[in-house]
Design an enzyme around this catalytic site. Sequence first.
Site, short mmCIF file in Angstrom:
data_model
loop_
_atom_site.label_atom_id
_atom_site.label_comp_id
_atom_site.label_asym_id
_atom_site.label_seq_id
_atom_site.Cartn_x
_atom_site.Cartn_y
_atom_site.Cartn_z
N GLU A 160 0.86 -1.19 0.00
CA GLU A 160 0.00 0.00 0.00
C GLU A 160 0.89 1.23 0.00
O GLU A 160 1.61 1.49 0.96
CB GLU A 160 -0.94 -0.02 1.23
CG GLU A 160 -1.68 1.26 1.49
CD GLU A 160 -2.39 1.83 0.28
OE1 GLU A 160 -3.29 1.16 -0.27
OE2 GLU A 160 -2.04 2.96 -0.15
N LYS A 161 0.83 2.00 -1.10
CA LYS A 161 1.78 3.09 -1.31
C LYS A 161 1.66 4.24 -0.32
O LYS A 161 2.56 5.07 -0.23
CB LYS A 161 1.66 3.62 -2.74
CG LYS A 161 0.32 4.26 -3.05
CD LYS A 161 0.30 4.75 -4.50
CE LYS A 161 -1.04 5.37 -4.82
NZ LYS A 161 -1.76 4.66 -5.84
N HIS A 162 0.56 4.35 0.40
CA HIS A 162 0.41 5.47 1.33
C HIS A 162 1.01 5.24 2.72
O HIS A 162 1.13 6.17 3.50
CB HIS A 162 -1.08 5.80 1.52
CG HIS A 162 -1.69 6.38 0.30
ND1 HIS A 162 -2.36 5.63 -0.62
CD2 HIS A 162 -1.73 7.65 -0.15
CE1 HIS A 162 -2.79 6.41 -1.59
NE2 HIS A 162 -2.41 7.64 -1.34
N HIS A 166 4.39 6.64 -4.83
CA HIS A 166 3.21 7.51 -4.72
C HIS A 166 3.47 8.74 -5.58
O HIS A 166 4.57 9.28 -5.56
CB HIS A 166 2.99 7.92 -3.25
CG HIS A 166 1.73 8.69 -3.06
ND1 HIS A 166 1.64 10.03 -3.37
CD2 HIS A 166 0.50 8.30 -2.63
CE1 HIS A 166 0.39 10.42 -3.12
NE2 HIS A 166 -0.31 9.41 -2.67
N HIS A 201 -2.20 15.39 -6.85
CA HIS A 201 -2.10 14.22 -5.99
C HIS A 201 -0.71 14.16 -5.37
O HIS A 201 0.27 13.91 -6.06
CB HIS A 201 -2.37 12.96 -6.84
CG HIS A 201 -2.45 11.71 -6.04
ND1 HIS A 201 -2.44 10.47 -6.64
CD2 HIS A 201 -2.54 11.48 -4.70
CE1 HIS A 201 -2.52 9.54 -5.70
NE2 HIS A 201 -2.58 10.13 -4.52
N CYS A 259 -2.27 12.21 2.58
CA CYS A 259 -2.33 12.36 1.12
C CYS A 259 -3.48 13.32 0.85
O CYS A 259 -4.55 13.18 1.46
CB CYS A 259 -2.58 11.00 0.45
SG CYS A 259 -3.02 11.16 -1.30
N HIS A 317 -6.27 10.94 -0.58
CA HIS A 317 -6.53 9.60 -0.01
C HIS A 317 -6.44 9.55 1.50
O HIS A 317 -6.35 8.48 2.08
CB HIS A 317 -5.59 8.57 -0.64
CG HIS A 317 -5.79 8.41 -2.11
ND1 HIS A 317 -4.80 8.67 -3.03
CD2 HIS A 317 -6.89 8.06 -2.82
CE1 HIS A 317 -5.27 8.46 -4.26
NE2 HIS A 317 -6.53 8.09 -4.16
FE LIG Z 1 -2.55 9.31 -2.60
#
Ligand SMILES: [Fe+2]
Length: 131
Positions: free
Chosen positions: A16-18, A46, A52, A116, A119
């Site tokens: 999970e990139k976050h 990310h 973003h 983010c 997100h």
């Molecule tokens: Fe994001």
Amino acid sequence: MKLFSELFKTADWKVEKHVPAIDCPDQVKYGELFTIKVTIGKEIAHPYTTAHHIRWIDILFQPDGEKFPYQIGHFEFCSHGESADGPDTSSVYTHHEVTLSMKTSKPGTLYATTLCNIHGLWESSKAVKVE
Ligand SMILES: [Fe+2]
């Protein structure tokens, strides 16, 4: 209504990139400085664009047996390609990664939180032992 703490998501940073990846020794020496590196998107990149991007990383330390955590640092990432010509038109982008040092005389848990812009809030943690 949700508690603020319920707004934070977590997962394995490898998938999970976050999720903030916390790199530091598993065990540190009593009262000696050690280095912590926190990265967003360590395994899966990310984006960092005007639309973003990661706004900030906050790092806290909860010593074992103490009642409250200590804030170690708050790091804002402020350039996301915006300029007077519009979104993604500048040549400057801040990368969402930070390196800092701290020391502790007690073992405990490091917490990294991040936002983010689209997100939401993410967190991760890592135990630190003291020899
Ligand atoms: Fe994001």
